[in-house]
Design a protein around this motif. Structure first.
Motif, PDB file in Angstrom:
ATOM      1  N   GLU A  39      -8.163  -5.263  14.769  1.00  0.00           N
ATOM      2  CA  GLU A  39      -8.780  -6.628  15.418  1.00  0.00           C
ATOM      3  C   GLU A  39      -8.121  -7.779  14.720  1.00  0.00           C
ATOM      4  OE1 GLU A  39     -13.250  -7.943  15.925  1.00  0.00           O
ATOM      5  OE2 GLU A  39     -13.142  -6.406  14.917  1.00  0.00           O
ATOM      6  N   PHE A  40      -7.893  -8.902  15.474  1.00  0.00           N
ATOM      7  CA  PHE A  40      -7.346 -10.123  14.630  1.00  0.00           C
ATOM      8  C   PHE A  40      -8.061 -11.104  15.205  1.00  0.00           C
ATOM      9  CE2 PHE A  40      -5.501  -9.864  18.915  1.00  0.00           C
ATOM     10  CZ  PHE A  40      -5.191 -11.382  19.226  1.00  0.00           C
ATOM     11  N   THR A  41      -7.622 -12.357  14.327  1.00  0.00           N
ATOM     12  CA  THR A  41      -8.258 -13.870  14.770  1.00  0.00           C
ATOM     13  C   THR A  41      -7.101 -14.635  14.790  1.00  0.00           C
ATOM     14  OG1 THR A  41     -10.073 -15.258  14.396  1.00  0.00           O
ATOM     15  CG2 THR A  41      -8.931 -14.316  12.411  1.00  0.00           C
ATOM     16  N   ILE A  42      -6.999 -15.594  15.352  1.00  0.00           N
ATOM     17  CA  ILE A  42      -5.720 -16.351  15.281  1.00  0.00           C
ATOM     18  C   ILE A  42      -6.201 -17.256  14.295  1.00  0.00           C
ATOM     19  CG2 ILE A  42      -4.663 -18.336  16.562  1.00  0.00           C
ATOM     20  CD1 ILE A  42      -5.071 -17.075  19.070  1.00  0.00           C
ATOM     21  N   LEU A  97      -5.384  -9.963  10.338  1.00  0.00           N
ATOM     22  CA  LEU A  97      -6.197  -8.784  10.642  1.00  0.00           C
ATOM     23  C   LEU A  97      -7.629  -8.763  10.033  1.00  0.00           C
ATOM     24  CD1 LEU A  97      -3.007  -6.346  10.052  1.00  0.00           C
ATOM     25  CD2 LEU A  97      -3.775  -7.515  12.035  1.00  0.00           C
ATOM     26  N   ILE A  98      -8.394  -8.309  10.833  1.00  0.00           N
ATOM     27  CA  ILE A  98      -9.996  -8.415  10.652  1.00  0.00           C
ATOM     28  C   ILE A  98     -10.603  -7.083  10.721  1.00  0.00           C
ATOM     29  CG2 ILE A  98     -10.053 -10.861  10.621  1.00  0.00           C
ATOM     30  CD1 ILE A  98     -11.517 -10.555  13.221  1.00  0.00           C
ATOM     31  N   GLY A  99     -11.761  -6.918  10.527  1.00  0.00           N
ATOM     32  CA  GLY A  99     -12.709  -5.831  10.962  1.00  0.00           C
ATOM     33  C   GLY A  99     -12.378  -4.520  10.315  1.00  0.00           C
ATOM     34  N   GLU A 100     -13.109  -3.466  10.569  1.00  0.00           N
ATOM     35  CA  GLU A 100     -13.317  -2.090   9.824  1.00  0.00           C
ATOM     36  C   GLU A 100     -11.695  -1.471   9.671  1.00  0.00           C
ATOM     37  OE1 GLU A 100     -15.593   2.036  10.688  1.00  0.00           O
ATOM     38  OE2 GLU A 100     -16.684  -0.065  11.013  1.00  0.00           O
ATOM     39  N   GLY A 136      -7.297  -9.107   6.096  1.00  0.00           N
ATOM     40  CA  GLY A 136      -6.688 -10.283   5.525  1.00  0.00           C
ATOM     41  C   GLY A 136      -5.278 -10.601   5.620  1.00  0.00           C
ATOM     42  N   ARG A 137      -4.610  -9.589   5.855  1.00  0.00           N
ATOM     43  CA  ARG A 137      -3.001  -9.977   6.019  1.00  0.00           C
ATOM     44  C   ARG A 137      -2.813 -10.271   7.293  1.00  0.00           C
ATOM     45  NH1 ARG A 137       0.321  -4.817   3.798  1.00  0.00           N
ATOM     46  NH2 ARG A 137       2.162  -6.026   4.891  1.00  0.00           N
ATOM     47  N   SER A 138      -1.507 -10.789   7.338  1.00  0.00           N
ATOM     48  CA  SER A 138      -1.287 -11.849   8.585  1.00  0.00           C
ATOM     49  C   SER A 138       0.077 -11.217   9.405  1.00  0.00           C
ATOM     50  CB  SER A 138      -0.852 -13.081   8.300  1.00  0.00           C
ATOM     51  OG  SER A 138      -2.157 -13.800   7.991  1.00  0.00           O
TER      52      SER A 138
END
Length: 131
Positions: free
Chosen positions: A8-11, A32-35, A44-46
């Motif tokens: 899962e990611f967030t912009i 990068l987010i989520g379980e 938290g890495r991009s």
């Protein structure tokens, strides 16, 4: 590199830049987010995802905008499928008044695979469309 898999990611941000040929593109920073990211110890890495923008090609270079800048200008759309893929992946509806800032903090899913490039292992990112 980040392990291969679905995340899962967030912009987290974007930057207007150019391809090596001088064509305008957006470099997106996807956090990068989520379980799944937590389990892989990459929370938290991009990763970066580049999307060339549609534009006019002229003898002098590239020009964005709706209006044809000169008679012999050619409209270039190659690579814009990456931008369409990202918009679909975060549920953003494309319009002529596209504003990348509106996409910051939107989320989706991506797949990371690896490929060798210039002797180094690199991440290759693919965005999943939202159902």
């Amino acid at each position: 590199p980040i392990p291969e898999g679905d995340y899962e990611f967030t912009i987290a941000g974007w930057n207007l830049t150019e391809t090596q040929e001088g064509r305008p593109m957006i470099a997106w920073r996807l956090e990068l987010i989520g379980e799944k990211a937590q389990e892989a110890e990459v929370l938290g890495r991009s990763v970066f995802y580049n999307t060339p923008l549609p534009c006019w090609q002229t003898e002098d270079g590239y020009v964005t905008g709706k209006k044809k800048p000169q008679e012999d200008a050619k409209f270039i759309t190659s690579g814009t499928n990456f931008l369409v893929e990202l918009c679909k992946g975060v549920g953003y509806t494309w319009s002529e008044d596209f504003n990348p800032e509106e996409m910051v903090r939107l989320s989706g899913w991506l797949r990371i695979t690896h490929r060798e490039y210039q002797g180094r292992l690199r991440e290759q990112v693919r965005i999943y469309p939202q159902e």
